[in-house]
Enzyme design. Structure first.
Site, PDB file in Angstrom:
ATOM      1  N   LYS A 154       0.855  -1.204   0.000  1.00  0.00           N
ATOM      2  CA  LYS A 154       0.000   0.000   0.000  1.00  0.00           C
ATOM      3  C   LYS A 154       0.880   1.239   0.000  1.00  0.00           C
ATOM      4  O   LYS A 154       2.039   1.193   0.449  1.00  0.00           O
ATOM      5  CB  LYS A 154      -0.937   0.028   1.208  1.00  0.00           C
ATOM      6  CG  LYS A 154      -0.267   0.052   2.600  1.00  0.00           C
ATOM      7  CD  LYS A 154       0.141   1.421   3.092  1.00  0.00           C
ATOM      8  CE  LYS A 154       0.786   1.370   4.480  1.00  0.00           C
ATOM      9  NZ  LYS A 154       1.696   2.465   4.763  1.00  0.00           N
ATOM     10  N   PRO A 161       9.560  -4.704   0.319  1.00  0.00           N
ATOM     11  CA  PRO A 161      10.601  -4.480   1.324  1.00  0.00           C
ATOM     12  C   PRO A 161      10.013  -4.270   2.715  1.00  0.00           C
ATOM     13  O   PRO A 161       8.912  -3.728   2.848  1.00  0.00           O
ATOM     14  CB  PRO A 161      11.322  -3.224   0.828  1.00  0.00           C
ATOM     15  CG  PRO A 161      10.396  -2.562  -0.122  1.00  0.00           C
ATOM     16  CD  PRO A 161       9.524  -3.640  -0.705  1.00  0.00           C
ATOM     17  N   ALA A 200       9.407  -0.403   5.364  1.00  0.00           N
ATOM     18  CA  ALA A 200       9.595   0.553   4.271  1.00  0.00           C
ATOM     19  C   ALA A 200       8.422   1.508   4.119  1.00  0.00           C
ATOM     20  O   ALA A 200       8.432   2.367   3.244  1.00  0.00           O
ATOM     21  CB  ALA A 200       9.819  -0.210   2.957  1.00  0.00           C
ATOM     22  N   LEU A 218       5.392   0.444   3.330  1.00  0.00           N
ATOM     23  CA  LEU A 218       4.542  -0.097   2.263  1.00  0.00           C
ATOM     24  C   LEU A 218       3.541  -1.137   2.772  1.00  0.00           C
ATOM     25  O   LEU A 218       2.828  -1.754   1.981  1.00  0.00           O
ATOM     26  CB  LEU A 218       5.419  -0.706   1.160  1.00  0.00           C
ATOM     27  CG  LEU A 218       6.298   0.313   0.410  1.00  0.00           C
ATOM     28  CD1 LEU A 218       7.256  -0.398  -0.539  1.00  0.00           C
ATOM     29  CD2 LEU A 218       5.429   1.309  -0.378  1.00  0.00           C
ATOM     30  N   GLY A 219       3.494  -1.336   4.074  1.00  0.00           N
ATOM     31  CA  GLY A 219       2.461  -2.198   4.666  1.00  0.00           C
ATOM     32  C   GLY A 219       2.582  -3.664   4.331  1.00  0.00           C
ATOM     33  O   GLY A 219       1.587  -4.395   4.423  1.00  0.00           O
ATOM     34  N   GLY A 220       3.768  -4.129   3.960  1.00  0.00           N
ATOM     35  CA  GLY A 220       3.924  -5.531   3.546  1.00  0.00           C
ATOM     36  C   GLY A 220       3.510  -6.522   4.630  1.00  0.00           C
ATOM     37  O   GLY A 220       2.766  -7.469   4.350  1.00  0.00           O
ATOM     38  N   GLY A 221       3.955  -6.299   5.849  1.00  0.00           N
ATOM     39  CA  GLY A 221       3.624  -7.215   6.951  1.00  0.00           C
ATOM     40  C   GLY A 221       2.127  -7.243   7.210  1.00  0.00           C
ATOM     41  O   GLY A 221       1.540  -8.301   7.458  1.00  0.00           O
ATOM     42  N   SER A 222       1.486  -6.063   7.129  1.00  0.00           N
ATOM     43  CA  SER A 222       0.035  -5.978   7.363  1.00  0.00           C
ATOM     44  C   SER A 222      -0.726  -6.700   6.253  1.00  0.00           C
ATOM     45  O   SER A 222      -1.721  -7.389   6.511  1.00  0.00           O
ATOM     46  CB  SER A 222      -0.416  -4.518   7.388  1.00  0.00           C
ATOM     47  OG  SER A 222       0.302  -3.810   8.366  1.00  0.00           O
ATOM     48  N   SER A 223      -0.256  -6.542   5.016  1.00  0.00           N
ATOM     49  CA  SER A 223      -0.904  -7.197   3.884  1.00  0.00           C
ATOM     50  C   SER A 223      -0.761  -8.718   4.010  1.00  0.00           C
ATOM     51  O   SER A 223      -1.712  -9.464   3.759  1.00  0.00           O
ATOM     52  CB  SER A 223      -0.266  -6.699   2.581  1.00  0.00           C
ATOM     53  OG  SER A 223      -0.965  -7.164   1.470  1.00  0.00           O
ATOM     54  N   ASP A 230      -2.768  -1.142  10.166  1.00  0.00           N
ATOM     55  CA  ASP A 230      -3.018  -1.081   8.718  1.00  0.00           C
ATOM     56  C   ASP A 230      -3.740  -2.319   8.182  1.00  0.00           C
ATOM     57  O   ASP A 230      -4.141  -2.346   7.021  1.00  0.00           O
ATOM     58  CB  ASP A 230      -1.688  -0.960   7.951  1.00  0.00           C
ATOM     59  CG  ASP A 230      -1.106   0.440   8.026  1.00  0.00           C
ATOM     60  OD1 ASP A 230      -1.876   1.381   8.284  1.00  0.00           O
ATOM     61  OD2 ASP A 230       0.116   0.579   7.822  1.00  0.00           O
TER      62      ASP A 230
END
Ligand code: C5P
Length: 289
Positions: free
Chosen positions: A9, A92, A95, A97-102, A134
């Site tokens: 995100k 990454p 960063a 970009l909310g990767g862990g939340s996604s 998030d």
């Protein structure tokens, strides 16, 4: 077996109003899914939760395991089989970009399917709230206003530029530290002139948001990573709209009308070796729906 693509995100807008008694901050943010993905697969096994990850060290990804454990607990663990989850990490970490939340949202959605629970997304989103501020957004994307801690989600149908360029200079940023520092630097004990509730009644139009990008946390992160200012400026020079830092950073993004323009800007920015650069689609449909 269930396979899911978990998108990153970006925060097209982020305004913070006050620090709450629970230590979190009340904010209003406009979130948008972009086409940079982690890939998760979920496979039946007789018992337990097995997890493996490619693209980062496994101790960083415990949000996936936490999500799986949470779902098992709510469903009554004795009713369910086990699961082997594998994660290919491309977004990454730390960063903005909310990767862990996604990934956490993908885990709740993936296991809901694998175990045929048929729980509605509202229920899964409420569980997601426990895993991170998030997480609920990812059930309602591709585009939504969020407020409160991030758990109040209001989807919007916005026509945005089709492409985003993302630049990550690769210094991992602690979200908790950035919020803490913002609180000390910027929030006073006085009542704010505009409250979150009054702002929520009169949110700006999405077009205005792109014309006048705002992220309250930029100043804090740019204070420790001054190179971000140059990246943001370059994004504007190469034709990007709404150039801004995402979340607590350090990723900087800008929007472009065509793939060609985005690609050209990405090429120029790559030459400057300011960080890792991606061209990603601005998603019009959530990969989770
Ligand atoms: O909710 P999440 O675990 O992603 O948040 C990480 C940290 O960011 C929190 O521990 C908190 O310090 C800060 N945060 C905040 N207010 C929010 C969201 C996050 O202070 N609305």
């Amino acid at each position: 077996m269930v396979t899911l693509k978990a998108p990153a995100k970006i925060n097209l807008f982020l305004k913070i109003f006050n620090r709450r008694d629970d230590g979190y901050h009340n904010l209003v943010s406009l979130l948008q899914m972009v086409g940079l993905y982690d890939i998760l697969t979920f496979q039946d096994i007789p018992a337990g939760i097995r997890f493996d990850v490619k693209g980062m060290s496994s101790d960083r990804s415990n949000l996936v395991v936490a999500a799986a454990e949470l779902l098992r607990k709510e469903a009554g663990p004795y009713r369910l089989k086990g699961v082997a989850i594998s994660l290919i990490k491309q977004i990454p970490i730390s960063a903005g970009l909310g990767g862990g939340s996604s990934d956490a949202a993908a885990t709740l959605i993936g296991l809901n399917r694998l175990w045929s629970l048929r729980w509605p997304k509202e229920r899964l989103a409420r569980m997601g709230e426990k895993l991170g501020s998030d997480v609920p957004f990812f059930f309602y994307g591709p585009t939504a206003w969020v407020s409160g801690r991030g758990e109040m989600v209001e989807p919007v149908d916005a026509v945005l530029q089709k492409w985003a360029v993302l630049v990550n200079p690769g210094l991992p940023i602690s979200t908790a530290w950035v919020y803490e520092r913002f609180s000390k630097m910027k929030l006073t004990r006085k009542r704010p002139k505009i409250t979150m509730t009054s702002f929520n009644y009169k949110k700006p139009d999405v077009v205005r948001v792109i014309e006048k990008p705002c992220n309250d946390l930029e100043e804090v992160t740019m204070g420790i990573a001054p190179s971000l200012r140059a990246i943001k400026k370059d994004m504007g020079l190469f034709g990007g709209k709404g150039a801004l830092m995402s979340g607590s950073g350090p990723t900087i993004f800008a929007l472009f009308d065509t793939y060609h323009l985005a690609k050209m800007a990405a090429l120029e920015i790559r030459k400057k070796k300011e960080g890792e650069v991606w061209v990603a689609r601005v998603l019009r449909r959530s990969p989770f729906s």
